[in-house]
Scaffold this active site. Structure first.
Site, PDB file in Angstrom:
ATOM      1  N   HIS A 263      -0.748   3.926   4.722  1.00 41.70           N
ATOM      2  CA  HIS A 263      -0.142   4.183   6.027  1.00 41.70           C
ATOM      3  C   HIS A 263       1.319   3.766   5.953  1.00 41.70           C
ATOM      4  O   HIS A 263       1.732   3.132   4.982  1.00 41.70           O
ATOM      5  CB  HIS A 263      -0.867   3.419   7.143  1.00 41.70           C
TER       6      HIS A 263
ATOM      7  N   GLU B 283       6.458   1.660   3.233  1.00 43.29           N
ATOM      8  CA  GLU B 283       6.974   0.382   3.729  1.00 43.29           C
ATOM      9  C   GLU B 283       7.834  -0.341   2.688  1.00 43.29           C
ATOM     10  O   GLU B 283       8.850  -0.954   3.033  1.00 43.29           O
ATOM     11  CB  GLU B 283       5.814  -0.509   4.172  1.00 43.29           C
TER      12      GLU B 283
ATOM     13  N   HIS C 160       0.845  -1.196   0.000  1.00 43.52           N
ATOM     14  CA  HIS C 160       0.000   0.000   0.000  1.00 43.52           C
ATOM     15  C   HIS C 160       0.880   1.245   0.000  1.00 43.52           C
ATOM     16  O   HIS C 160       2.072   1.160   0.312  1.00 43.52           O
ATOM     17  CB  HIS C 160      -0.899   0.009   1.246  1.00 43.52           C
TER      18      HIS C 160
HETATM   19 ZN   LIG Z   1      -0.722  -4.274   6.601  1.00 38.93          ZN
END
Ligand SMILES: [Zn+2]
Length: 271
Positions: free
Chosen positions: A115, A134, A104
């Site tokens: 996030h 991430e 994501h």
């Molecule tokens: Zn996750």
């Protein structure tokens, strides 16, 4: 070739809503199976692309989402929390290439369920001047173990922001964001076919260079609230930059990420 496949849930086709990502409801029970099937598609693609050994890492929430009996038995599963390398556990085994599934976009972007590591705690994570999500953070960690990110799947916003950092990674778009909780998705079946094909092609061709961020690392973190910054600065090596910005120095990406994951764990005190 040894391949590590790290699987998150927010970037899986058909997943849009936080309820699908949290244990304890029927929506989650369905979503965790969609996640496992995208992992299986990546495992199949990895073997087709030349992998001899595949490690599949459950990388969402408590790291135990994918029912082990639903995973392709040719792979070994890495599950459970806490663990030192977090979403990249398995790198210790000497991995030649990494595949990221279900990714994501970073915090405060326009991607689906965007996030960075912990939506309650972090608004932004910057390493040596680069704001990373991430996939970028984990890609930089993998690079310290010599491994490139061969392929990554997720939504269009994730891909646009990550392609700026992970040069040469093959991106597989399974959905497009129309908002934080809305989007346009391939069917799970078509998403799995795209993942299988994309992973096989990425691993079967020349691998991209690892995404190195040479140490020392200056990490700057924007917290979601000043109270979190108060909490984090109880740690003696953290510096307060402003109401909601903190910073610290670390010798390597691994050390920086271990600190970020420790702060993430601390943040549960204020939930
Ligand atoms: Zn996750």
């Amino acid at each position: 070739m040894k391949v590590l496949i790290s699987v998150d849930i927010e970037g899986v086709a058909g997943v849009y809503h936080p309820e699908q990502t949290r244990a304890g409801n029927t929506e989650y029970e369905r979503a965790r199976l969609l996640m496992a099937e995208e992992a299986n598609a990546a495992i199949a693609g990895a073997f087709e692309g030349g992998a001899r050994e595949v490690f599949v890492n459950d990388s969402h929430g408590g790291y135990r989402n994918m029912p082990p009996d639903r995973l392709d038995p040719r792979a070994v599963a890495i599950q459970g929390k806490p663990r030192t390398l977090g979403m990249m556990a398995g790198l210790e085994a000497g991995i030649d290439a990494v595949v990221l599934i279900g990714c994501h976009a970073r915090a405060h972007s326009r991607g689906i369920l965007a996030h960075t590591i912990n939506s309650f705690a972090f608004a932004r994570v910057v390493l040596n001047g680069r704001e990373l999500g991430e996939a970028g953070l984990n890609g930089a960690l993998a690079a310290e173990y010599g491994a490139p990110v061969a392929a990554a799947s997720g939504d269009d916003v994730f891909i646009a922001e990550t392609a700026e950092h992970l040069a040469g990674t093959r991106f597989i778009e399974v959905k497009r964001a129309t908002g934080n909780n809305s989007g346009i998705s391939l069917s799970p079946e078509r998403a799995r076919a795209a993942i299988r094909e994309g992973v096989a092609a990425a691993l079967g061709g020349p691998l991209p260079p690892p995404f190195r961020i040479p140490g020392p690392i200056r990490a700057e973190i924007r917290t979601q609230t000043p109270a979190l910054a108060d909490l984090f600065c109880m740690w003696p090596t953290l510096e307060r930059l402003s109401g909601d910005d903190v910073a610290f120095d670390a010798p390597s990406v691994e050390a920086a990420l271990r600190m970020v994951n420790s702060l993430s764990a601390m943040s549960s005190m204020l939930r």
